[in-house]
Structure formats: C-alpha cells, structure tokens
Design a protein around this motif. Structure first.
Motif, PDB file in Angstrom:
ATOM      1  N   ARG A  38     -23.184 -26.571 131.781  1.00 10.00           N
ATOM      2  CA  ARG A  38     -22.217 -25.512 131.476  1.00 10.00           C
ATOM      3  C   ARG A  38     -20.885 -26.074 130.990  1.00 10.00           C
ATOM      4  NH1 ARG A  38     -23.319 -20.754 134.163  1.00 10.00           N
ATOM      5  NH2 ARG A  38     -21.603 -19.913 132.877  1.00 10.00           N
ATOM      6  N   ILE A  39     -20.824 -27.351 130.665  1.00  7.38           N
ATOM      7  CA  ILE A  39     -19.574 -27.939 130.181  1.00  7.38           C
ATOM      8  C   ILE A  39     -19.164 -27.262 128.870  1.00  7.38           C
ATOM      9  CG2 ILE A  39     -18.499 -30.036 129.245  1.00  7.38           C
ATOM     10  CD1 ILE A  39     -20.119 -31.638 131.213  1.00  7.38           C
ATOM     11  N   PRO A  40     -17.928 -26.812 128.742  1.00 10.74           N
ATOM     12  CA  PRO A  40     -17.480 -26.127 127.526  1.00 10.74           C
ATOM     13  C   PRO A  40     -17.639 -27.000 126.284  1.00 10.74           C
ATOM     14  CG  PRO A  40     -15.908 -25.812 129.298  1.00 10.74           C
ATOM     15  CD  PRO A  40     -16.894 -26.825 129.781  1.00 10.74           C
ATOM     16  N   ALA A  41     -17.919 -26.343 125.163  1.00 12.16           N
ATOM     17  CA  ALA A  41     -18.199 -27.061 123.917  1.00 12.16           C
ATOM     18  C   ALA A  41     -17.016 -27.880 123.425  1.00 12.16           C
ATOM     19  CB  ALA A  41     -18.629 -26.065 122.841  1.00 12.16           C
TER      20      ALA A  41
ATOM     21  N   ARG B 105     -14.595 -29.255 137.648  1.00  9.50           N
ATOM     22  CA  ARG B 105     -15.077 -27.898 137.419  1.00  9.50           C
ATOM     23  C   ARG B 105     -16.588 -27.846 137.167  1.00  9.50           C
ATOM     24  NH1 ARG B 105     -11.222 -23.936 136.054  1.00  9.50           N
ATOM     25  NH2 ARG B 105      -9.085 -24.722 135.948  1.00  9.50           N
ATOM     26  N   ASN B 106     -17.132 -28.940 136.625  1.00  7.60           N
ATOM     27  CA  ASN B 106     -18.524 -28.882 136.158  1.00  7.60           C
ATOM     28  C   ASN B 106     -19.425 -29.940 136.788  1.00  7.60           C
ATOM     29  OD1 ASN B 106     -18.198 -26.812 133.833  1.00  7.60           O
ATOM     30  ND2 ASN B 106     -16.590 -28.318 133.429  1.00  7.60           N
TER      31      ASN B 106
ATOM     32  N   SER C  57      -6.353 -36.703 132.548  1.00  8.93           N
ATOM     33  CA  SER C  57      -6.233 -35.568 133.468  1.00  8.93           C
ATOM     34  C   SER C  57      -7.120 -34.415 133.029  1.00  8.93           C
ATOM     35  CB  SER C  57      -4.772 -35.115 133.570  1.00  8.93           C
ATOM     36  OG  SER C  57      -4.255 -34.776 132.298  1.00  8.93           O
ATOM     37  N   THR C  58      -7.328 -34.273 131.711  1.00 14.14           N
ATOM     38  CA  THR C  58      -8.232 -33.240 131.210  1.00 14.14           C
ATOM     39  C   THR C  58      -9.667 -33.557 131.596  1.00 14.14           C
ATOM     40  OG1 THR C  58      -6.752 -32.886 129.331  1.00 14.14           O
ATOM     41  CG2 THR C  58      -8.968 -31.983 129.156  1.00 14.14           C
ATOM     42  N   MET C  59     -10.040 -34.821 131.512  1.00 12.95           N
ATOM     43  CA  MET C  59     -11.376 -35.237 131.929  1.00 12.95           C
ATOM     44  C   MET C  59     -11.568 -35.014 133.428  1.00 12.95           C
ATOM     45  SD  MET C  59     -14.339 -36.432 131.162  1.00 12.95           S
ATOM     46  CE  MET C  59     -14.304 -37.357 129.615  1.00 12.95           C
ATOM     47  N   GLU C  60     -10.529 -35.288 134.210  1.00 15.23           N
ATOM     48  CA  GLU C  60     -10.595 -35.042 135.653  1.00 15.23           C
ATOM     49  C   GLU C  60     -10.883 -33.572 135.931  1.00 15.23           C
ATOM     50  OE1 GLU C  60      -7.524 -34.925 139.475  1.00 15.23           O
ATOM     51  OE2 GLU C  60      -6.910 -35.862 137.604  1.00 15.23           O
ATOM     52  N   ASP C  61     -10.158 -32.692 135.260  1.00 12.30           N
ATOM     53  CA  ASP C  61     -10.354 -31.264 135.466  1.00 12.30           C
ATOM     54  C   ASP C  61     -11.764 -30.830 135.061  1.00 12.30           C
ATOM     55  OD1 ASP C  61      -9.169 -28.504 135.944  1.00 12.30           O
ATOM     56  OD2 ASP C  61      -9.820 -28.316 133.858  1.00 12.30           O
ATOM     57  N   ALA C  62     -12.241 -31.348 133.921  1.00 13.58           N
ATOM     58  CA  ALA C  62     -13.585 -30.993 133.458  1.00 13.58           C
ATOM     59  C   ALA C  62     -14.654 -31.465 134.436  1.00 13.58           C
ATOM     60  CB  ALA C  62     -13.833 -31.591 132.072  1.00 13.58           C
ATOM     61  N   ALA C  63     -14.464 -32.656 134.977  1.00 10.75           N
ATOM     62  CA  ALA C  63     -15.450 -33.203 135.908  1.00 10.75           C
ATOM     63  C   ALA C  63     -15.491 -32.393 137.202  1.00 10.75           C
ATOM     64  CB  ALA C  63     -15.130 -34.660 136.213  1.00 10.75           C
TER      65      ALA C  63
END
Length: 418
Positions: free
Chosen positions: A133-136, A126-127, A118-124
C-alpha cells in the motif's frame, strides 16, 4: 566586449533572497530575530509523541505555502520540497518582476545534508505492515534531488540543476558552485541555496546518539550557545534559504536591486575524523584564506564573520582557532546565528551567507545568543550582549560539516561595488 564589461560579466550579484526559517520567512523578520538574540528553540509535539531522545528543536512556525503551491502539489510534496519551493519562488519574486532568463542559461543548485531521510522514516512507519500500500509518489518524495527538480520545473529552467550534499556545508557549497558556473560563463542566472527538514524522531534521536545534540530538554531556549563554556551540543532545526545569483552586468542592465556580490568562494576537506575537525583549525583556516584570495581581498578588508558556530565543544574550539589563524591578531567581529535558529543542516550555510550579506550592507553585527563566558572564544572578537556597529563592507561566512566538508564565502555588499 571590453575588459571592463568582461569583468562585470564574471562577477556574481545577489538580486533576490527567499527563506522559510525559524527566525522568520522574510529577510526583515530574520534580521530582527537575530538582532534580538532570542533563541527560537522550543519543545515539539511530534518529537514528544515519537519518543525522541531529544524533544525540542527550531521549527518553521508558518510555512505559508498556499501562495506558491497548488492543492495537488501540497498533497504530493514532502516538507523539504515544500520549504524549498516556497523559499526559491520568494527569492525569484524578490529579484523583480522583470526577472527573465533563457531556459538554457538558468540553473538550480540545492544543498541538503539530510535529504528525504525523514520522509523515508514516515513512509516506513506508516507502511511497515502493508508494503503493498506504499503510495506511488514515495520514491519521488524521498529523492534528495526532488527539491532541485521541482524548482527547475516550476521556473522552466533547463540549465544545470545539481543537488549538493556536503553535510552541514551543503547550502554554502551550493551557492559557491553556482557562483563558479556563472563566473565561468556557463550560466547567466542561478537559484542557489539549501534545505533540510530533519525534525523527526529517528533523525533527532540518531544525532542524539552521537552526543552531537544538546540535551537541555527542560530549557530549550538556553540550549544553543555557540562558543560558551557551558555548551553541550547543537539544536536541530529546519529551514530553506535560496538566493538568486546573476551576472553583475545583467543585473545592472535590467535595473535590479542588488544586495551585493558573492565575491569569493573556496571549499576544501579535512581528511581526519569523520565528525571532529582538525583540532588546530589549520585546514579550515586555509579554506577562509583561499576564499579571501578568490575575492581579491585581504583579511583586513573584512568587517565581520558569520561563524559556523554549532555549539559543540570540539567544533567551536577548532573554528575559533581557525579564524585566529586566518585573520591573525586583527580578527573582525564574529557572530554565530545558530544560537538563535539552531542548526538547519543543509540550509544553515545559505541562511548565514544571506544574513551576513544583509548585515554587511547595514553595518551591524548581531550578538551571539546565550553566550555568558567562553575560554575557547578568547582568540576571536565575539559579539555578545548587544549588536555592534561596524563600517559597511565585505563579510565572510564559514560552514564546516561532518566528513571534513569545509566551505567559505566572501560576500560584498552593494555599496562597495564600483
């Protein structure tokens, strides 16, 4: 060390329990919710806004993280890691102020079925249009091993810290494997349990596409109904539950409050369909019987069973047959917590084991929520309507996951410890 002392060193006590669940964030809250048999399922705005196929689930209402996490940690950590850290640190605090351990003799065992999906889903989302601009911290946030690493770092433990993924059996498997490492002498203490936070539109819709989820969007609280004839799938949930396990002799020496013991454990695999269990329940029954053998107990010693009970047609039917095979015509009372809290995936087995131990000591079995009638429940003694009083004594907790991942735990409450 005498033979008696050696025996105590090889026994595994539970001295702390911590949780963040839809039923509550303490053992007392969770016990009251289960005994009331009231579902915690509700419509979730994030699923509605994300156009998820199913728009309800069982969520942790208040994470209450400020006591354990710094502002920096709250910014850096994803929801699974925050849930896990809070629950694990609560478990350690519950184990007592004198809880200390040599760093190399303590380990962390974390079960997760979904991990950082679910974290990967959110990152994808958003970015997706700005990959530069993907957060470090994205990689660290999505790694399945992050909760174990974070807990180990917070507690300063340098022993084993595996992340175990056996689908819906992950939390139970983590507890069982941690107990094995203590019994073997590799570790003195372990923080063990499970975590998952799968309440995202993609994850929920993916499970819905498999026809694994209930679709009662107009009546979420009636959706999870283990063993009932009218069940139509499970309800997705989030949560984290951790136990402090330690050598029994060590727990006694420091005067710890002992909930009981992880007395037996076994895991096996149903090599059939990737999602459907063996319809006759034979392999799951063998898992339960092997766990009883590991505990040195017979079927007649068990006072109640906390069933996996997902509210799926095939799963519940096969589990009822498995329990009937394992216990014969003397099946102990059976409950199924997922009627109240839904399916917390990697945390489910840990929650059910923890509460089975608590109820085994209290001598009470919670009723199954939303059960009206069920032909598939006929082979077992399902507790319905109201809590049932039983003699305090050993309990069995079962976890049966996708991919044929089976795990069974035997929990013995403290009053029965000689």
């Amino acid at each position: 060390m005498t033979e008696k002392d050696l025996g105590a060193a090889r026994r595994v006590a539970v001295t702390g329990i911590g949780m963040r669940t839809p039923a509550g964030n303490t053992v007392k809250q969770a016990a009251a919710t289960l005994l009331a048999a009231e579902s915690t399922a509700t419509t979730l705005p994030e699923l509605v806004d994300g156009d998820a196929v199913v728009t309800f689930g069982c969520a942790v209402s208040e994470l209450d993280e400020h006591e354990h996490l710094t502002p920096k940690e709250r910014r850096q950590l994803d929801r699974p890691s925050r849930l896990a850290l809070c629950a694990a640190l609560d478990a350690v605090r519950d184990a007592g102020p004198e809880w200390t351990i040599e760093p190399d003799r303590g380990g962390v065992f974390v079960g997760t079925g979904i991990g950082g999906l679910s974290t990967m889903e959110d990152a994808a989302l958003r970015n997706q249009h700005r990959p530069n601009r993907i957060p470090a911290m994205t990689v660290v946030r999505v790694m399945n091993s992050s909760p174990a690493g974070r807990i180990g770092a917070k507690l300063g433990l340098r022993g084993a810290s595996p992340t175990i993924s056996t689908a819906c059996a992950s939390g139970a498997t983590a507890i069982g494997e941690a107990a094995r490492r203590i019994r073997s002498g590799d570790l003195d203490v372990a923080v063990a349990g499970g975590v998952d936070a799968p309440l995202s539109p993609l994850v929920v819709s993916a499970f819905a596409a498999m026809r694994a989820l209930s679709t009662r969007v107009d009546a979420p609280r009636l959706a999870s109904r283990p063993f009932d004839d009218d069940r139509d799938g499970f309800v997705m949930a989030e949560g984290a539950v951790f136990l402090v396990l330690e050598r029994l002799d060590r727990a006694r020496e420091r005067g710890a409050h002992i909930f009981g013991e992880v007395a037996g454990y076994h895991a096996n695999t149903d090599p059939g369909d990737i999602v459907a269990p063996a319809p006759d329940g034979a392999i799951a029954a063998a898992c339960v019987q092997a766990a009883l053998h590991d505990a040195g107990l017979s079927a007649a010693d068990i006072t109640h069973v906390s069933a996996h009970g997902t509210s799926t047609t095939q799963g519940d039917r096969a589990e009822a047959l498995a329990l009937a095979r394992a216990f014969g015509d003397r099946c102990p009372p059976v409950t199924a917590p997922k009627g109240v809290v839904g399916h917390m995936v990697g945390a489910a087995g840990a929650f059910e084991a923890a509460m089975a131990l608590v109820f085994a000591a209290d001598g009470v079995v919670p009723p199954v929520a939303n059960f009206r009638s069920g032909r598939d429940a006929e082979p077992i003694d399902l507790v319905v309507g109201a809590p049932r009083r039983v003699a305090p004594g050993p309990a069995v907790s079962t976890s049966f996951g996708f991919g044929g991942q089976n795990a069974s735990l035997v929990l013995t409450p403290a009053p029965a410890i000689p």
